[in-house]
Write a protein that holds these residues in place. Structure first.
Motif, short mmCIF file in Angstrom:
data_model
loop_
_atom_site.label_atom_id
_atom_site.label_comp_id
_atom_site.label_asym_id
_atom_site.label_seq_id
_atom_site.Cartn_x
_atom_site.Cartn_y
_atom_site.Cartn_z
N SER A 124 -13.56 -1.95 -6.33
CA SER A 124 -12.19 -1.91 -5.79
C SER A 124 -12.20 -1.41 -4.35
O SER A 124 -11.48 -1.95 -3.49
N ALA A 125 -13.02 -0.40 -4.09
CA ALA A 125 -13.14 0.12 -2.73
C ALA A 125 -13.65 -0.96 -1.78
O ALA A 125 -13.15 -1.11 -0.65
N ILE A 126 -14.64 -1.72 -2.24
CA ILE A 126 -15.18 -2.80 -1.41
C ILE A 126 -14.08 -3.82 -1.08
O ILE A 126 -13.95 -4.27 0.06
N ALA A 127 -13.29 -4.17 -2.10
CA ALA A 127 -12.21 -5.14 -1.88
C ALA A 127 -11.16 -4.59 -0.91
O ALA A 127 -10.69 -5.31 -0.02
N LEU A 128 -10.80 -3.33 -1.06
CA LEU A 128 -9.79 -2.73 -0.18
C LEU A 128 -10.29 -2.61 1.26
O LEU A 128 -9.49 -2.63 2.21
N GLY A 157 0.44 -0.79 9.28
CA GLY A 157 0.30 0.33 8.35
C GLY A 157 -0.25 -0.06 6.99
O GLY A 157 -1.05 0.67 6.41
N ASN A 158 0.16 -1.21 6.47
CA ASN A 158 -0.29 -1.64 5.14
C ASN A 158 -1.81 -1.80 5.10
O ASN A 158 -2.48 -1.31 4.19
N ASP A 159 -2.35 -2.45 6.11
CA ASP A 159 -3.81 -2.66 6.18
C ASP A 159 -4.54 -1.35 6.41
O ASP A 159 -5.61 -1.12 5.83
N THR A 160 -3.98 -0.48 7.24
CA THR A 160 -4.62 0.81 7.51
C THR A 160 -4.69 1.65 6.25
O THR A 160 -5.74 2.26 5.95
N LEU A 161 -3.60 1.70 5.49
CA LEU A 161 -3.59 2.47 4.25
C LEU A 161 -4.58 1.90 3.23
O LEU A 161 -5.24 2.65 2.51
N ARG A 162 -4.68 0.58 3.15
CA ARG A 162 -5.66 -0.04 2.25
C ARG A 162 -7.07 0.43 2.59
O ARG A 162 -7.85 0.77 1.70
N ARG A 163 -7.39 0.43 3.87
CA ARG A 163 -8.74 0.85 4.29
C ARG A 163 -8.95 2.33 4.00
O ARG A 163 -10.05 2.73 3.56
N LEU A 164 -7.94 3.16 4.26
CA LEU A 164 -8.09 4.59 4.00
C LEU A 164 -8.28 4.87 2.51
O LEU A 164 -9.10 5.72 2.13
N VAL A 165 -7.54 4.17 1.66
CA VAL A 165 -7.72 4.33 0.22
C VAL A 165 -9.12 3.86 -0.17
O VAL A 165 -9.81 4.51 -0.98
N SER A 180 0.82 -1.22 0.00
CA SER A 180 0.00 0.00 0.00
C SER A 180 0.85 1.26 0.00
O SER A 180 0.58 2.20 -0.76
N ALA A 181 1.86 1.31 0.87
CA ALA A 181 2.69 2.52 0.97
C ALA A 181 3.41 2.80 -0.35
O ALA A 181 3.47 3.95 -0.81
N THR A 182 3.94 1.77 -0.98
CA THR A 182 4.63 1.94 -2.27
C THR A 182 3.66 2.38 -3.35
O THR A 182 3.98 3.24 -4.19
N ALA A 183 2.46 1.80 -3.36
CA ALA A 183 1.46 2.14 -4.37
C ALA A 183 1.06 3.61 -4.27
O ALA A 183 0.96 4.32 -5.28
N VAL A 184 0.82 4.08 -3.05
CA VAL A 184 0.41 5.48 -2.85
C VAL A 184 1.53 6.43 -3.27
O VAL A 184 1.32 7.37 -4.04
#
Length: 310
Positions: free
Chosen positions: A255-259, A102-110, A42-46
């Motif tokens: 995509s939002a649902i999946a994240l 952090g990875n899971d948190t960023l996924r949810r925030l996105v 997630s962090a790298t993607a953002v």
């Protein structure tokens, strides 16, 4: 892996075409694509998407600046809020990314931001109809209240972009329609594009400083996105992209649902149903156009009488 880079370039090409054709923000497509399709952290993607957007945004902005469509005072007030906002957002991003979850948190925030982007995009029709009732003008009424509100919106959107990379176009455009309903459509697009440049530039520098940017992914995406945006813009002169816009909103929603952690089958079902439904609508529209080309009508009295004479 060359194969992965090639597929990523193809993904960038598709995203670029969609952006050029529909006007939807590229981050709403690219960031979830990197996470869900390519398994990029997630962090790298953002961070990577912020840098990519900072490189692609100026292309369209230069065209609008030459045509003098942006309202530069509005750009200025938005920038006063968005630049510090994206820097603060990047600071929050770094804190979140450094956490063990952090990875899971960023996924949810996105995912949450994508839901907001879809809702805002769906509401733009109603906002646009409200704006259409107001006479468009080249001179916007200035007031301290409007200026402060514009700066505040820039601050909030900058904060969101710094954390998730999403929202630099979608959220700003809808907000400008609400604050300045008298703004001409072409000038709205120009203002929206130009205001994103300093915000994304600041965000890109900040994210690059953190060290989470993958330059290989940036290059792969740009190789597809730059020609894709050009191609999409060319196609838009012949096709309004309405069905594609609805389709993309459905895919962004899935995509939002999946994240957000929904089962994969649910997100997949939403995408398949959306593609099937909208594909059917496109097919019906094409068949109607083929049977009754523009300028003709099967029920035209003149044609009916002509048919009887012959």
């Amino acid at each position: 892996m060359p194969d992965v880079n090639l597929v990523m370039t193809l993904g960038g090409l598709i995203a670029g075409v969609v952006v050029g054709l529909t006007g939807l923000g590229g981050a709403a497509i690219v960031t979830p694509m990197l996470m869900l399709v390519f398994g990029v952290p997630s962090a790298t993607a953002v961070s990577t998407d912020v840098v990519t957007a900072a490189i692609t945004k100026p292309v369209g902005s230069i065209v609008h600046l030459r045509r003098r469509t942006p309202y530069l005072p509005v750009v200025g007030w938005l920038t006063l809020g968005s630049v510090p906002g994206v820097l603060v957002g990047t600071w929050f991003f770094a804190r979140i990314a450094g956490d063990s979850h952090g990875n899971d948190t960023l996924r949810r925030l996105v995912g949450i931001t994508l839901v907001v982007a879809v809702v805002v995009s769906l509401s733009r029709g109603a906002i646009g109809r409200r704006a259409a009732a107001v006479e468009a003008t080249d001179t916007l009424p200035a007031s301290a209240g409007r200026n402060l509100l514009t700066g505040l919106i820039g601050l909030v959107v900058g904060l969101i972009v710094g954390v998730t990379s999403v929202g630099s176009g979608t959220l700003i455009a809808a907000s400008l329609l609400l604050i300045y309903p008298m703004m001409r459509a072409s000038r709205l697009v120009g203002t929206d594009l130009v205001q994103a440049v300093p915000m994304l530039a600041a965000g890109a520098i900040a994210h690059a400083g953190i060290g989470g940017v993958d330059l290989g992914i940036v290059i792969s995406l740009l190789l597809g996105q730059i020609p894709g945006v050009w191609l999409g813009a060319r196609i838009s002169s012949r096709y309004d992209g309405q069905e594609l816009r609805w389709l993309l909103l459905a895919i962004v929603g899935s995509s939002a649902i999946a994240l957000l952690g929904a089962p994969a089958w649910l997100a997949t079902t939403v995408s398949i149903v959306s593609i099937a439904s909208l594909g059917s609508l496109v097919l019906v529209r094409a068949l109607r156009h083929r049977r009754h080309p523009a300028g003709t009508s099967a029920d035209s009295p003149g044609q009916a009488s002509a048919g009887r004479r012959h």
